[in-house]
Design an enzyme around this catalytic site. Structure first.
Site, PDB file in Angstrom:
ATOM      1  N   HIS A 263      -4.840  -6.804  -6.648  1.00  0.00           N
ATOM      2  CA  HIS A 263      -4.345  -6.997  -5.285  1.00  0.00           C
ATOM      3  C   HIS A 263      -3.132  -6.087  -5.029  1.00  0.00           C
ATOM      4  CE1 HIS A 263      -3.544  -9.537  -1.652  1.00  0.00           C
ATOM      5  NE2 HIS A 263      -2.330  -9.057  -1.849  1.00  0.00           N
ATOM      6  N   GLU A 264      -2.132  -6.198  -5.876  1.00  0.00           N
ATOM      7  CA  GLU A 264      -0.907  -5.402  -5.660  1.00  0.00           C
ATOM      8  C   GLU A 264      -1.200  -3.918  -5.799  1.00  0.00           C
ATOM      9  OE1 GLU A 264       1.416  -6.835  -4.223  1.00  0.00           O
ATOM     10  OE2 GLU A 264       0.792  -8.881  -4.681  1.00  0.00           O
ATOM     11  N   HIS A 267      -2.379  -2.526  -2.541  1.00  0.00           N
ATOM     12  CA  HIS A 267      -1.232  -2.211  -1.666  1.00  0.00           C
ATOM     13  C   HIS A 267      -0.580  -0.893  -2.111  1.00  0.00           C
ATOM     14  CE1 HIS A 267      -0.975  -5.820   0.774  1.00  0.00           C
ATOM     15  NE2 HIS A 267      -0.891  -6.632  -0.267  1.00  0.00           N
ATOM     16  N   GLU A 293      -2.961  -5.401   4.146  1.00  0.00           N
ATOM     17  CA  GLU A 293      -3.617  -6.471   3.385  1.00  0.00           C
ATOM     18  C   GLU A 293      -5.088  -6.138   3.137  1.00  0.00           C
ATOM     19  OE1 GLU A 293      -1.898  -8.669   1.990  1.00  0.00           O
ATOM     20  OE2 GLU A 293      -3.292 -10.244   1.374  1.00  0.00           O
TER      21      GLU A 293
HETATM   22 ZN    ZN Z   1      -1.073  -8.777  -0.164  1.00  0.00          ZN
END
Ligand code: ZN
Length: 493
Positions: A263-264, A267, A293
């Protein structure tokens, strides 16, 4: 003053503001990852000083003159993009009365402390008066910012997080999505728990090394970034060539650390892919929080929870940790298990967005005066019963679970769900553009997917609004269909 000079003055001035902002980000990163606890007061003073300087620069009266002069000149698309965002920022900064800005900052710091206390003691009445104050101030802020005819107060606050997002546009997508997700929740067959005990208690250092190798393989550049550990994983950009992210430091299974790392990293890949030639300008900045996101969710859910990924990654885990008996199908099932719960941050793909809808509807009602802050717990619990089929046994696991409202962040929550919807729609477009995508993922080759994201999403920065970007890349307006189809395939319903 000639117009090109006005534009260049804006570029220089805004670059200075961006430099101050990135300096604040360095201090914030240090605070989250290494700062000793005795430094809290000094760090707060440093950050406060930078905030004051930034505010002075943002409200420098010359900006208004430069904007007027630059806006009257011939501009190319990149310059027009910058001018329009600088104009917006200028309007917001100058429309905000100083007494309101001070009142909001004070009220939210008091409210955050009250929220922490109220959550610890499960006492909503302790928080209620602070929420009431904040809602009143946010309402005043919205009125100061203004909103287009036919809109409402929520729109004025949301625009800061996601350009163009309105309560009506969110509702149009959320309403059909909600009933489909409620139906999906009811129809997913009973799931047996996969045995993942082999992935518990693995050496933390080894997990860290292993996940660093994975993010490098996804395309994260360690020459332009750092990966550290923290209690709550996050990603922050400190400027061109310096993107920082963290992974969880306290995981008991590799699977949760894996999910948050991917997830990170999603980003971080976005930040690393933004066009550096426009660093410090809106043209080179991320395109609102929903698109940001979408990049994290695309990697976390559409890559990291896919069958092809597990065909490849199971072997990687087995080799690294000497676990020859691992079964790819079991791990795939384990990471896609769904169950309605009370806590948003623990929710799975099929139920997460229902948590967001509860918050969106309630904050909208609070701002419009349709819901009194004192009525929040009952309204919250009723929504959880209706949407998720569960009832909180306390306010601590109910309406007091998130920090956002106590910080004065209202109009923010829907960006999480819009991010999920964009992720699904973008991933469909990537699959159509890259016929070999699944085979590539099944062999741990993520380069073609990243190259596609770079061209379609990262390079454009803020050149198009989020909704325009979606139409350009996918050929359609944002819709809930791609995500519902994805969830249907996942759960065989
Ligand atoms: Zn996020």
């Amino acid at each position: 003053m000639s117009n090109p000079t006005a534009y260049q003055s804006l570029v220089d001035h805004q670059r200075d503001i961006a430099l101050l902002g990135s300096t604040q980000a360095v201090l914030g990163w240090d605070q989250e990852t290494q700062m000793p606890s005795d430094a809290v007061a000094h760090r707060a003073a440093q950050l406060g000083q930078l905030t004051r300087l930034t505010h002075q620069m943002q409200t420098d009266p010359r900006i208004g003159d430069w904007l007027d002069a630059a806006g009257n000149s011939d501009t190319d698309a990149d310059q027009a993009c910058n001018i329009s965002y600088w104009r917006k920022g200028w309007d917001r900064a100058t429309r905000m009365p100083e007494d309101l800005a001070v009142a909001l900052s004070e009220a939210s710091s008091v409210a955050m402390a009250a929220w922490q206390q109220a959550r610890a003691t499960d006492s909503f009445p302790e928080f209620a008066p602070h929420l009431e104050t904040l809602v009143g101030l946010k309402r005043r802020e919205a009125e100061a910012m203004g909103w287009p005819a036919g809109g409402e107060a929520w729109d004025a606050l949301a625009d800061e997080f996601d350009p163009g997002m309105t309560a009506a546009s969110v509702s149009a997508v959320f309403t059909p999505l909600r009933s489909a997700l409620v139906d999906l929740r009811a129809s997913v067959p009973e799931q047996t728990t996969a045995d993942i005990s082999a992935l518990k208690g693995l050496p933390v250092d080894q997990q860290t090394r292993f996940l660093k190798d994975l993010v490098a393989r996804m395309g994260f550049s360690f020459d332009g970034g750092v990966m550290a550990t923290s209690t709550h994983p996050f990603c922050t950009s400190l400027g061109a060539g310096d993107v920082r992210m963290t992974m969880r430091s306290d995981e008991d299974t590799l699977l949760t650390a894996l999910g948050s790392s991917m997830h990170e990293c999603g980003h971080a890949l976005y930040e690393q892919g933004l066009p550096r030639v426009f660093a410090g300008q809106p043209r080179g900045a991320y395109n609102g929080l929903s698109i940001h996101e979408s990049q994290s969710r695309l990697w976390e859910n559409h890559v990291g929870r896919s069958k092809p990924f597990w065909e490849w990654f199971t072997g990687q885990i087995a080799d690294e940790f000497a676990l020859p008996g691992l079964d790819a199908e079991q791990l795939y099932r384990a990471v896609n298990r769904t169950e309605a719960g009370l806590i948003r941050v623990e929710a799975d793909q099929a139920t997460y967005d229902l948590h967001i809808m509860v918050r969106f509807e309630l904050e909208r009602a609070l701002l419009n005066g349709d819901l009194k802050p004192s009525e929040l717990p009952d309204a919250w619990n009723a929504h959880y019963r209706d949407y998720l089929g569960v009832t909180p046994d306390s306010n601590a696991t109910g309406c007091l679970q998130d920090i956002h409202w106590s910080m004065g962040a209202m109009g923010y929550f829907p960006t999480y769900t819009l991010g999920n919807l964009y992720a699904a729609q973008l991933f469909d477009a990537a699959r159509a553009a890259l016929p070999a995508l699944e085979t590539q993922i099944a062999s741990g080759d993520f380069a073609p997917l990243l190259a596609w994201l770079r061209t379609e999403i990262h390079d454009p920065g803020r050149l198009h609004s989020p909704s325009e970007l979606c139409e350009r890349v996918t050929g359609k307006a944002l819709s809930a269909e791609p995500m519902l189809a994805h969830l249907g395939r996942l759960h065989g319903v």
